[in-house]
Design a protein around this motif. Structure first.
Motif, PDB file in Angstrom:
ATOM      1  N   ASN A  51       0.851  -1.183   0.000  1.00 51.41           N
ATOM      2  CA  ASN A  51       0.000   0.000   0.000  1.00 51.41           C
ATOM      3  C   ASN A  51       0.895   1.244   0.000  1.00 51.41           C
ATOM      4  O   ASN A  51       2.103   1.139   0.210  1.00 51.41           O
ATOM      5  CB  ASN A  51      -0.879   0.014   1.256  1.00 51.41           C
ATOM      6  CG  ASN A  51      -1.953  -1.044   1.193  1.00 51.41           C
ATOM      7  OD1 ASN A  51      -2.449  -1.364   0.125  1.00 51.41           O
ATOM      8  ND2 ASN A  51      -2.296  -1.593   2.333  1.00 51.41           N
ATOM      9  N   TYR A  67      -4.251   5.804   2.197  1.00 51.78           N
ATOM     10  CA  TYR A  67      -4.743   6.509   1.015  1.00 51.78           C
ATOM     11  C   TYR A  67      -5.203   7.936   1.328  1.00 51.78           C
ATOM     12  O   TYR A  67      -5.758   8.604   0.459  1.00 51.78           O
ATOM     13  CB  TYR A  67      -5.875   5.705   0.362  1.00 51.78           C
ATOM     14  CG  TYR A  67      -5.340   4.433  -0.257  1.00 51.78           C
ATOM     15  CD1 TYR A  67      -4.832   4.434  -1.556  1.00 51.78           C
ATOM     16  CD2 TYR A  67      -5.279   3.259   0.471  1.00 51.78           C
ATOM     17  CE1 TYR A  67      -4.292   3.285  -2.116  1.00 51.78           C
ATOM     18  CE2 TYR A  67      -4.740   2.099  -0.085  1.00 51.78           C
ATOM     19  CZ  TYR A  67      -4.250   2.129  -1.373  1.00 51.78           C
ATOM     20  OH  TYR A  67      -3.708   0.993  -1.928  1.00 51.78           O
ATOM     21  N   ASP A  79       2.334   1.799  -4.278  1.00 53.96           N
ATOM     22  CA  ASP A  79       1.062   2.402  -4.655  1.00 53.96           C
ATOM     23  C   ASP A  79       1.124   3.914  -4.451  1.00 53.96           C
ATOM     24  O   ASP A  79       1.771   4.392  -3.504  1.00 53.96           O
ATOM     25  CB  ASP A  79      -0.038   1.807  -3.776  1.00 53.96           C
ATOM     26  CG  ASP A  79      -1.350   1.629  -4.520  1.00 53.96           C
ATOM     27  OD1 ASP A  79      -1.466   2.166  -5.628  1.00 53.96           O
ATOM     28  OD2 ASP A  79      -2.248   0.955  -3.988  1.00 53.96           O
ATOM     29  N   ASP A 134      -3.329   4.913  -8.226  1.00 51.22           N
ATOM     30  CA  ASP A 134      -4.695   4.696  -7.763  1.00 51.22           C
ATOM     31  C   ASP A 134      -5.652   5.596  -8.545  1.00 51.22           C
ATOM     32  O   ASP A 134      -5.341   6.760  -8.815  1.00 51.22           O
ATOM     33  CB  ASP A 134      -4.769   5.004  -6.259  1.00 51.22           C
ATOM     34  CG  ASP A 134      -6.075   4.561  -5.635  1.00 51.22           C
ATOM     35  OD1 ASP A 134      -6.622   3.528  -6.061  1.00 51.22           O
ATOM     36  OD2 ASP A 134      -6.546   5.246  -4.703  1.00 51.22           O
ATOM     37  N   GLU A 149      -4.651   1.966 -12.184  1.00 50.17           N
ATOM     38  CA  GLU A 149      -5.816   1.289 -11.600  1.00 50.17           C
ATOM     39  C   GLU A 149      -7.051   1.783 -12.344  1.00 50.17           C
ATOM     40  O   GLU A 149      -7.540   2.890 -12.112  1.00 50.17           O
ATOM     41  CB  GLU A 149      -5.889   1.598 -10.097  1.00 50.17           C
ATOM     42  CG  GLU A 149      -6.930   0.777  -9.352  1.00 50.17           C
ATOM     43  CD  GLU A 149      -8.216   1.531  -9.130  1.00 50.17           C
ATOM     44  OE1 GLU A 149      -9.233   1.146  -9.751  1.00 50.17           O
ATOM     45  OE2 GLU A 149      -8.205   2.494  -8.354  1.00 50.17           O
TER      46      GLU A 149
END
Length: 650
Positions: A176, A192, A353, A427, A475
């Motif tokens: 992540n 995130y 990410d 993302d 993504e």
């Protein structure tokens, strides 16, 4: 000019069809707030979008009917002229062999009207990877247990995990975001929702690896409880780690070895004003304890003179240096992981990410107020799963600001993400083409799609990707804008294919040969059920217990399980355990495959349930076994058989 007409000229879509098939129109009040939040811009007369030139391809740009000939043009970089010429027809051909980079194009037509815009010269495609097919293991680093860590996984654990997955035949680990969060709000632990995408989360630092640190008895006593917990106690971990980091820094300051001090100074020099700004921001954030837009005027945006004073002042100089010391330590330990993976011969190493946005009261939004607007939240319009729409509470980039800043903030974000990675995932990659923005104070159903300079962002991504030899995965889950995937893939940005979603209208799973080659393939994501949870209907039960519509009936799940059996049998796979699914995924043409550690361990609970905050232990659950026990907790032989065709030893 009418508000809606003005919005159209600025690339704002005020009408769209939502996920229910309903036509929606942004209200004039919300639209006015969106326009007020964006940097002022005048629609261009001659060329609408930034010019993109791809190496090795002839490049032409169509001038609009407004241009009066002849049109003189000059391409500059840092005020130095790279090329110039004169156009006497609408189709303007650019000279070959322009140097790669982001340049400025200056246009002047016969009537004396001037126009400036960015011109990007990029590699033909992004870096495509120097491997045929490989596979990785996705790991929630915070949840890793080990005999040495402090109740949260750390970079030393990551290094040990790299060695472990290498022995399994994998070529790397997927993580992540490692973005820095807010050290004084440790309970807000979603990776995130970062403070900044340009610096690292210090809770992943292994404090005991800092040469100047020694564990005291009080710390040792507290560690026993933290290590035995089934969830990460972020508040307790943060309290212990930050105290330890301060102790280590004090020892470092008191007696710095010459080599260590030189390395620290080198790092500070390399990071330059960006690190200085971040350190000053963090010190001022603690001092004022309010959002940055409520700070005294001199601090409401980066100010070199104010930063210089802060670095010299007796009561703050050491605090600024401490923030820099912590980031240096984190960067060193992550770099060691990258170098260790390279030494092992892993073809990817770390797959990292990148979050779609940042917290509006964090560093990036303060440091980059042109390309990021704190007044606009990134989200999604209403759809069947989220009937009210979504506002993720994150500030994202805007087109006008990025163009005014010659795409530097975007490239800087990629540079940081790729520094220690062999692959990154962007993302919500749709944000490269358009972002659904919700003005502060309005509900998520009252946002608007704001178009982004898609081609230019793809070009900038290709530039950074080639420079760092880093594969980029977009993504691209959900409703895909027309032509999006083709354009993204045409630039060498890979797709993100989740087997759970790769079904036709009848619910039939796609055959292995349906999958794209330049793509990452996986069964699920951290936002979806684990394989064991999916087979046991646990995800449906959990969501219903939380009052969330799971969007699927038990009958539909039984149907899906049957369809999974069907596709596996079609590929001569006669079981439906996890390793059977992995064997299927390994046969797809997709060049990168990811298997989650939760699935390998048979864990039922998923790491994150979207739409919840504290109702479920999102981003907190720890693995049931430690690193030392992994080899015996996983059916290693079955995994090696399933992945043999794409393992580095296979």
């Amino acid at each position: 000019m009418d508000l809606y007409a003005k919005a159209k000229t600025l690339g704002i879509q005020t009408e769209f069809i939502d996920g229910h098939g309903q036509r929606r129109v942004t209200t004039s009040e919300a639209l006015a707030a969106i326009l007020a939040a964006l940097p002022r811009q005048t629609p261009r007369r001659f060329v609408a979008d930034p010019v993109v030139i791809r190496a090795g391809r002839p490049a032409r740009t169509e001038l609009s009917d407004a241009a009066q000939f002849p049109v003189r043009w000059t391409i500059t970089n840092d005020a130095a002229s790279l090329a110039q010429g004169e156009a006497r027809e609408r189709n303007l051909a650019w000279p070959p062999n322009l140097p790669e980079g982001v340049h400025q194009l200056h246009l002047t037509d016969a009537s004396g009207v001037n126009e400036e815009l960015p011109l990007l010269v990029a590699p033909e495609t992004a870096f495509g990877g120097d491997f045929d097919r490989c596979w990785l293991i996705a790991i929630q680093l915070y949840g890793v247990r080990s005999a040495h860590n402090w109740g949260i996984g750390d970079f030393t654990d990551l290094q040990r995990l790299l060695e472990f997955v290498h022995r399994l035949g994998a070529d790397g680990i997927g993580l992540n975001p490692l973005h820095v969060l807010f050290d004084d709000r440790p309970g807000d632990c979603s990776p995130y929702s970062p403070n900044s995408r340009l610096f690292l989360n210090a809770l992943y630092v292994d404090v005991e690896r800092i040469p100047e640190f020694r564990v005291d008895a009080e710390t040792q006593a507290a560690l026993t409880k933290l290590r035995s917990s089934d969830v990460v106690d972020y508040v307790a971990v943060a309290g212990l780690k930050w105290r330890a980091l301060r102790t280590a820094f004090a020892s470092f300051k008191a007696n710095p070895g010459l080599g260590r001090w030189h390395e620290f100074e080198t790092y500070r020099g390399e990071q330059g004003t960006l690190l200085s700004h971040f350190a000053c921001f963090e010190v001022m954030r603690r001092k004022f304890n309010t959002p940055w837009w409520e700070w005294p005027d001199e601090w409401r945006q980066p100010n070199e003179a104010a930063c210089a004073r802060l670095r010299r002042a007796r009561d703050t100089a050491a605090e600024v240096e401490f923030v820099e010391f912590v980031q240096w330590t984190a960067d060193q330990q992550l770099r060691d992981c990258k170098e260790f993976a390279h030494k092992l011969g892993m073809r990817v190493g770390l797959y990292l990410d990148v979050a779609v946005g940042v917290q509006s009261d964090g560093f990036d939004a303060w440091n980059e107020q042109t390309a990021i607007s704190r007044h606009l939240g990134v989200g999604a319009p209403p759809d069947p799963l989220n009937t009210a729409g979504q506002d993720w509470g994150l500030a994202g980039f805007n087109a006008a600001g990025l163009e005014q800043r010659a795409f530097e903030p975007f490239r800087q974000m990629l540079d940081v993400a790729m520094r220690h990675a062999g692959a990154i995932r962007l993302d919500h990659a749709f944000g490269l083409k358009r972002l659904y923005l919700v003005p502060r104070g309005f509900g998520p159903a009252n946002g608007a799609y704001v178009m982004m300079p898609f081609e230019a962002l793809l070009a900038a991504t290709a530039q950074e990707s080639v420079a760092h030899r880093c594969v980029v995965i977009g993504e691209d889950l959900g409703t895909v804008p027309e032509g999006f995937r083709e354009q993204m893939n045409g630039w060498g940005i890979w797709s993100y294919l989740v087997m759970m979603f790769e079904r036709d209208d009848q619910g039939t799973f796609r055959n292995a040969d349906y999958y794209l080659a330049d793509a990452l393939v996986t069964f699920n994501t951290h936002d979806l059920s684990t394989y064991a949870g999916w087979r046991s209907f646990s995800d449906l039960k959990t969501k219903r217990a939380l009052g969330i519509d799971p969007g699927e009936t038990d009958e539909a799940r039984w149907h899906a399980l049957g369809k999974l059996d069907d596709v596996l049998r079609q590929h001569d796979i006669n079981n439906h355990d996890l390793y059977s699914v992995v064997s299927f995924l390994a046969r797809t043409p997709s060049r990168m495959m990811v298997v989650s550690l939760e699935d390998l361990l048979g864990i039922i609970e998923q790491p994150n349930i979207p739409g919840t905050v504290n109702e479920h232990p999102n981003w907190r659950r720890r693995l049931p076994v430690s690193i030392e026990q992994l080899a015996s907790a996983i059916d290693v032989d079955a995994l090696k058989r399933a992945t043999h065709a794409r393992s580095h030893g296979g």
